[in-house]
Design a protein around this motif. Structure first.
Motif, mmCIF file in Angstrom:
data_model
loop_
_atom_site.group_PDB
_atom_site.id
_atom_site.type_symbol
_atom_site.label_atom_id
_atom_site.label_comp_id
_atom_site.label_asym_id
_atom_site.label_seq_id
_atom_site.Cartn_x
_atom_site.Cartn_y
_atom_site.Cartn_z
ATOM 1 N N ALA A 8 0.843 -1.193 0.000
ATOM 2 C CA ALA A 8 0.000 0.000 0.000
ATOM 3 C C ALA A 8 0.881 1.246 0.000
ATOM 4 O O ALA A 8 1.657 1.461 0.934
ATOM 5 C CB ALA A 8 -0.919 -0.009 1.215
ATOM 6 N N VAL A 9 0.783 2.052 -1.059
ATOM 7 C CA VAL A 9 1.566 3.280 -1.189
ATOM 8 C C VAL A 9 0.614 4.461 -1.060
ATOM 9 O O VAL A 9 -0.409 4.532 -1.744
ATOM 10 C CB VAL A 9 2.306 3.330 -2.540
ATOM 11 N N SER A 10 0.965 5.381 -0.171
ATOM 12 C CA SER A 10 0.090 6.515 0.120
ATOM 13 C C SER A 10 0.944 7.752 0.369
ATOM 14 O O SER A 10 2.147 7.757 0.091
ATOM 15 C CB SER A 10 -0.762 6.209 1.355
ATOM 16 N N ALA A 11 0.315 8.779 0.905
ATOM 17 C CA ALA A 11 1.048 9.995 1.250
ATOM 18 C C ALA A 11 1.948 9.781 2.462
ATOM 19 O O ALA A 11 2.786 10.631 2.765
ATOM 20 C CB ALA A 11 0.078 11.137 1.521
ATOM 21 N N ALA A 12 1.784 8.653 3.136
ATOM 22 C CA ALA A 12 2.620 8.336 4.302
ATOM 23 C C ALA A 12 2.906 6.834 4.308
ATOM 24 O O ALA A 12 2.523 6.113 5.222
ATOM 25 C CB ALA A 12 1.937 8.769 5.592
ATOM 26 N N THR A 13 3.605 6.366 3.285
ATOM 27 C CA THR A 13 3.904 4.944 3.157
ATOM 28 C C THR A 13 4.863 4.511 4.266
ATOM 29 O O THR A 13 5.888 5.162 4.487
ATOM 30 C CB THR A 13 4.543 4.650 1.790
ATOM 31 N N PRO A 14 4.568 3.409 4.971
ATOM 32 C CA PRO A 14 5.488 2.921 6.005
ATOM 33 C C PRO A 14 6.847 2.543 5.416
ATOM 34 O O PRO A 14 6.972 2.269 4.222
ATOM 35 C CB PRO A 14 4.764 1.683 6.566
ATOM 36 N N LEU A 15 7.857 2.536 6.270
ATOM 37 C CA LEU A 15 9.223 2.219 5.860
ATOM 38 C C LEU A 15 9.296 0.840 5.209
ATOM 39 O O LEU A 15 8.756 -0.144 5.721
ATOM 40 C CB LEU A 15 10.164 2.256 7.063
ATOM 41 N N ILE A 16 9.993 0.786 4.073
ATOM 42 C CA ILE A 16 10.325 -0.487 3.426
ATOM 43 C C ILE A 16 11.830 -0.671 3.577
ATOM 44 O O ILE A 16 12.626 0.022 2.928
ATOM 45 C CB ILE A 16 9.938 -0.479 1.935
ATOM 46 N N ASP A 17 12.227 -1.572 4.454
ATOM 47 C CA ASP A 17 13.645 -1.772 4.750
ATOM 48 C C ASP A 17 14.142 -2.998 3.991
ATOM 49 O O ASP A 17 14.026 -4.135 4.452
ATOM 50 C CB ASP A 17 13.862 -1.945 6.250
ATOM 51 N N PHE A 18 14.714 -2.758 2.805
ATOM 52 C CA PHE A 18 15.219 -3.858 1.988
ATOM 53 C C PHE A 18 16.456 -4.507 2.603
ATOM 54 O O PHE A 18 16.836 -5.615 2.204
ATOM 55 C CB PHE A 18 15.547 -3.369 0.576
ATOM 56 N N THR A 19 17.120 -3.848 3.549
ATOM 57 C CA THR A 19 18.302 -4.441 4.171
ATOM 58 C C THR A 19 17.931 -5.532 5.162
ATOM 59 O O THR A 19 18.769 -6.379 5.500
ATOM 60 C CB THR A 19 19.150 -3.379 4.895
ATOM 61 N N ASP A 20 16.699 -5.529 5.624
ATOM 62 C CA ASP A 20 16.215 -6.503 6.605
ATOM 63 C C ASP A 20 15.877 -7.808 5.883
ATOM 64 O O ASP A 20 15.024 -7.832 4.995
ATOM 65 C CB ASP A 20 14.990 -5.943 7.319
ATOM 66 N N LEU A 21 16.540 -8.899 6.278
ATOM 67 C CA LEU A 21 16.278 -10.186 5.632
ATOM 68 C C LEU A 21 14.849 -10.651 5.863
ATOM 69 O O LEU A 21 14.353 -11.529 5.152
ATOM 70 C CB LEU A 21 17.255 -11.245 6.148
#
Length: 336
Positions: free
Chosen positions: A244-257
């Motif tokens: 879900a992408v919005s005006a306040a998208t939560p963090l997407i941490d690609f470094t986290d396995l």
């Protein structure tokens, strides 16, 4: 240098030397031009009927310096097209001694009559590039060596102010983020909804071109999208499923396995110290690290600059870059 020589009646001499250093510590003076916006002002424009963007014109400010200007420019120019919403325009003045000043104003574009404009979406994401990663953060040799170009290397319209890149420890390189529909459900050619280039910070944060704000997508409808991150000489990454992408998208941490990635078999994604990193060595942007990439790095050895063959991004192409490419041989990016 000033030298004093003293001689007595017998001809004996002594001397002392003085070094006179003149420093310029005065910043350039930026000021509004008659009829132009004042520093800190807001220009408000209504878009044409049915439109969610408008070309905005203004009279540019000027700048002077006691020792002469070396640079005076802005991240936007008069008659550039601005989306609905607020955009900060920054003029930077530099002199030859590195003193600087900025002049800023805001362009506010209102929706045109009858227009249905989507809110701006933001992406907050974190990635690590394998090449410049030093075990704790990423080196910013390219920024420190004034090698990062002011215009996006990905072919888009984005540009960054030299003032942003002059900030210590700020930018590692340009990075590209796209929002994509599920290719299984999208009309052919409509799977990529929007693409933006932003800045990658040393800690892995992807930010807007001001070096601070979340990366913004203008006039894109909120919804569920794959979030895809690409870099000019590292393999790309994508979320495993639409988010879900919005005006306040939560963090997407690609470094986290623990953050699932699209088609992310462990042997196709590099890991360092328990972190997922974007695999280095895709010099030709083909999506696979192959012999052509290794050969390109070898052929560019000992050359310097902002080069795709410089995998560790220390400005000079060396055996270290070829080693990264060789270690990632046949790694493949899997994107929607």
């Amino acid at each position: 240098q000033i030298v004093y020589i003293i001689q007595d009646a017998s001809g004996r001499t002594a001397q002392c030397t003085l070094n006179v250093i003149v420093e310029d510590n005065a910043a350039p003076i930026s000021a509004a031009t008659p009829g132009g916006p004042m520093d800190g002002a807001t220009i408000t424009v209504t878009a044409p009927a049915g439109m969610c963007e408008a070309a905005v014109d203004w009279i540019e400010p000027g700048a002077t310096d006691n020792c002469g200007l070396a640079f005076f420019d802005a991240d936007y120019q008069p008659l550039d097209v601005f989306p609905v919403g607020s955009t900060l325009v920054t003029y930077l003045a530099l002199d030859a001694d590195g003193n600087s000043s900025v002049f800023t104003f805001t362009v506010e574009v209102l929706p045109g009559a009858g227009a249905s404009c989507n809110p701006n979406l933001t992406i907050t994401a974190t990635v690590i590039l394998e090449g410049p990663y030093n075990g704790s953060d990423m080196d910013d040799d390219l920024r420190d060596g004034n090698q990062i170009p002011l215009n996006s290397p990905y072919g888009g319209p984005e540009s960054v102010s030299p003032l942003v890149l002059s900030t210590d420890d700020l930018g590692v390189d340009w990075i590209e983020v796209s929002l994509r529909n599920d290719p299984n459900n999208a009309t052919e050619g409509e799977d990529i909804v929007a693409t933006r280039a932003g800045l990658l910070l040393r800690d892995g944060s992807i930010v807007e071109l001001d070096g601070v704000s979340p990366l913004t997508f203008f006039n894109v409808p909120a919804g569920n999208y794959y979030v895809v991150v690409n870099h000019r000489n590292h393999l790309g990454l994508s979320t495993a499923a639409p988010v879900a992408v919005s005006a306040a998208t939560p963090l997407i941490d690609f470094t986290d396995l623990g953050t699932a990635t699209y088609g992310g078999a462990a042997d196709d994604i590099a890991q360092i110290g328990g972190l997922r990193v974007m695999s280095g060595g895709d010099v030709d942007g083909s999506g696979i690290v192959a012999a052509a990439d290794r050969n390109a790095v070898w052929n560019a050895r000992n050359t310097a600059g902002y080069l795709d063959e410089d995998i560790n991004m220390d400005i000079v192409v060396t055996a270290a870059d070829r080693a990264i490419t060789s270690n990632n041989s046949f790694r493949i990016q899997t994107l929607p």
